[in-house]
Scaffold this active site. Sequence first.
Site, PDB file in Angstrom:
ATOM      1  N   ASN A 220       4.520   7.065 -13.227  1.00 24.49           N
ATOM      2  CA  ASN A 220       5.161   8.367 -13.363  1.00 24.49           C
ATOM      3  C   ASN A 220       6.599   8.152 -13.816  1.00 24.49           C
ATOM      4  O   ASN A 220       7.317   7.326 -13.239  1.00 24.49           O
ATOM      5  CB  ASN A 220       5.123   9.124 -12.029  1.00 24.49           C
ATOM      6  CG  ASN A 220       3.721   9.600 -11.696  1.00 24.49           C
ATOM      7  OD1 ASN A 220       2.983  10.010 -12.581  1.00 24.49           O
ATOM      8  ND2 ASN A 220       3.344   9.527 -10.434  1.00 24.49           N
TER       9      ASN A 220
ATOM     10  N   HIS B 245       7.688   1.857 -10.404  1.00 21.06           N
ATOM     11  CA  HIS B 245       6.527   1.376  -9.658  1.00 21.06           C
ATOM     12  C   HIS B 245       5.262   1.730 -10.422  1.00 21.06           C
ATOM     13  O   HIS B 245       5.146   2.824 -10.972  1.00 21.06           O
ATOM     14  CB  HIS B 245       6.476   1.976  -8.247  1.00 21.06           C
ATOM     15  CG  HIS B 245       6.654   3.454  -8.199  1.00 21.06           C
ATOM     16  ND1 HIS B 245       7.894   4.060  -8.329  1.00 21.06           N
ATOM     17  CD2 HIS B 245       5.757   4.460  -8.077  1.00 21.06           C
ATOM     18  CE1 HIS B 245       7.743   5.369  -8.275  1.00 21.06           C
ATOM     19  NE2 HIS B 245       6.450   5.640  -8.126  1.00 21.06           N
TER      20      HIS B 245
ATOM     21  N   VAL C  58      10.239   8.576  -6.573  1.00 24.65           N
ATOM     22  CA  VAL C  58      11.052   7.408  -6.210  1.00 24.65           C
ATOM     23  C   VAL C  58      11.535   6.768  -7.509  1.00 24.65           C
ATOM     24  O   VAL C  58      10.725   6.331  -8.341  1.00 24.65           O
ATOM     25  CB  VAL C  58      10.240   6.392  -5.378  1.00 24.65           C
ATOM     26  CG1 VAL C  58      11.087   5.166  -5.074  1.00 24.65           C
ATOM     27  CG2 VAL C  58       9.739   7.032  -4.084  1.00 24.65           C
TER      28      VAL C  58
ATOM     29  N   ARG D 251       0.828  -1.204   0.000  1.00 23.62           N
ATOM     30  CA  ARG D 251       0.000   0.000   0.000  1.00 23.62           C
ATOM     31  C   ARG D 251       0.868   1.262   0.000  1.00 23.62           C
ATOM     32  O   ARG D 251       1.878   1.330   0.699  1.00 23.62           O
ATOM     33  CB  ARG D 251      -0.921   0.015   1.226  1.00 23.62           C
ATOM     34  CG  ARG D 251      -1.971  -1.051   1.153  1.00 23.62           C
ATOM     35  CD  ARG D 251      -3.210  -0.730   1.971  1.00 23.62           C
ATOM     36  NE  ARG D 251      -4.026  -1.935   2.077  1.00 23.62           N
ATOM     37  CZ  ARG D 251      -4.850  -2.382   1.122  1.00 23.62           C
ATOM     38  NH1 ARG D 251      -4.978  -1.711  -0.008  1.00 23.62           N
ATOM     39  NH2 ARG D 251      -5.530  -3.493   1.298  1.00 23.62           N
ATOM     40  N   ASP D 252       0.423   2.256  -0.774  1.00 23.75           N
ATOM     41  CA  ASP D 252       1.108   3.551  -0.781  1.00 23.75           C
ATOM     42  C   ASP D 252       0.955   4.208   0.595  1.00 23.75           C
ATOM     43  O   ASP D 252      -0.112   4.169   1.206  1.00 23.75           O
ATOM     44  CB  ASP D 252       0.524   4.457  -1.875  1.00 23.75           C
ATOM     45  CG  ASP D 252       1.424   5.620  -2.195  1.00 23.75           C
ATOM     46  OD1 ASP D 252       2.009   5.647  -3.289  1.00 23.75           O
ATOM     47  OD2 ASP D 252       1.563   6.525  -1.333  1.00 23.75           O
TER      48      ASP D 252
ATOM     49  N   HIS E 118       1.417   2.583  -9.955  1.00 22.09           N
ATOM     50  CA  HIS E 118       0.366   2.937  -8.996  1.00 22.09           C
ATOM     51  C   HIS E 118      -0.929   2.270  -9.480  1.00 22.09           C
ATOM     52  O   HIS E 118      -1.343   2.505 -10.626  1.00 22.09           O
ATOM     53  CB  HIS E 118       0.114   4.442  -8.985  1.00 22.09           C
ATOM     54  CG  HIS E 118       1.258   5.291  -8.518  1.00 22.09           C
ATOM     55  ND1 HIS E 118       1.319   5.840  -7.257  1.00 22.09           N
ATOM     56  CD2 HIS E 118       2.378   5.710  -9.153  1.00 22.09           C
ATOM     57  CE1 HIS E 118       2.415   6.567  -7.132  1.00 22.09           C
ATOM     58  NE2 HIS E 118       3.077   6.512  -8.274  1.00 22.09           N
TER      59      HIS E 118
HETATM   60  P1  AMP Z   1       6.046   8.722  -7.662  1.00 19.98           P
HETATM   61  O1  AMP Z   1       5.725  10.183  -7.535  1.00 19.98           O
HETATM   62  O2  AMP Z   1       5.324   8.053  -8.816  1.00 19.98           O
HETATM   63  O3  AMP Z   1       7.524   8.445  -7.667  1.00 19.98           O
HETATM   64  O4  AMP Z   1       5.392   8.050  -6.382  1.00 19.98           O
HETATM   65  C1  AMP Z   1       6.103   7.632  -5.259  1.00 19.98           C
HETATM   66  C2  AMP Z   1       5.075   7.102  -4.297  1.00 19.98           C
HETATM   67  O5  AMP Z   1       5.729   6.312  -3.330  1.00 19.98           O
HETATM   68  C3  AMP Z   1       4.276   8.176  -3.553  1.00 19.98           C
HETATM   69  O6  AMP Z   1       2.888   7.990  -3.821  1.00 19.98           O
HETATM   70  C4  AMP Z   1       4.626   7.921  -2.080  1.00 19.98           C
HETATM   71  O7  AMP Z   1       3.520   8.122  -1.237  1.00 19.98           O
HETATM   72  C5  AMP Z   1       5.055   6.462  -2.115  1.00 19.98           C
HETATM   73  N1  AMP Z   1       5.988   6.038  -1.071  1.00 19.98           N
HETATM   74  C6  AMP Z   1       7.188   6.582  -0.775  1.00 19.98           C
HETATM   75  N2  AMP Z   1       7.802   5.884   0.201  1.00 19.98           N
HETATM   76  C7  AMP Z   1       6.959   4.855   0.507  1.00 19.98           C
HETATM   77  C8  AMP Z   1       7.022   3.773   1.440  1.00 19.98           C
HETATM   78  N3  AMP Z   1       8.068   3.608   2.260  1.00 19.98           N
HETATM   79  N4  AMP Z   1       5.974   2.910   1.480  1.00 19.98           N
HETATM   80  C9  AMP Z   1       4.895   3.078   0.668  1.00 19.98           C
HETATM   81  N5  AMP Z   1       4.800   4.076  -0.232  1.00 19.98           N
HETATM   82  C10 AMP Z   1       5.807   4.954  -0.309  1.00 19.98           C
END
Ligand code: AMP
Length: 116
Positions: free
Chosen positions: A88, A101, A97, A30-31, A103
């Site tokens: 993204n 990944h 990140v 989960r995010d 979403h």
């Molecule tokens: P992005 O902007 O596509 O790189 O999205 C990165 C996503 O990773 C964001 O929605 C964050 O809320 C999520 N995120 C970052 N660290 C963690 C974590 N440790 N566990 C779960 N989600 C994370």
Amino acid sequence: MSDNCVFCRIAAGELPTTLLHTSPNTVAFRDLNPQAPTHVLVIPKRHHTDVAALATADPALAGEVLATAATVAQAEGLGANGFRLIFNTGRYAGQEVFHVHAHVVGGAPLGPMLVR
Ligand code: AMP
Ligand code: ZN
């Protein structure tokens, strides 16, 4: 494995997370900051920077990420009403990140695809 990559650490089981599904090569969790009633991230265990790099380096693994996303969507009850899958990629997309990944978001009407 990249030592300073948060998602590599999740894949290695070194960081706590809400794990939903694992396969030999992928993990779903989960995010931390959900943007919809259901918001799950699906990653390959192996580090690739973004979906373009993954698709070039290992198209089969890219397919496994999609298959895991579909499995998770079904398991989360998103099959009937649908869901959105977002990768993204890079600065303009706001990628934060740099471990690829997907979403998986759903659970309510998601509105327009892009906010302008
Ligand atoms: P992005 O902007 O596509 O790189 O999205 C990165 C996503 O990773 C964001 O929605 C964050 O809320 C999520 N995120 C970052 N660290 C963690 C974590 N440790 N566990 C779960 N989600 C994370
Ligand atoms: Zn990584």
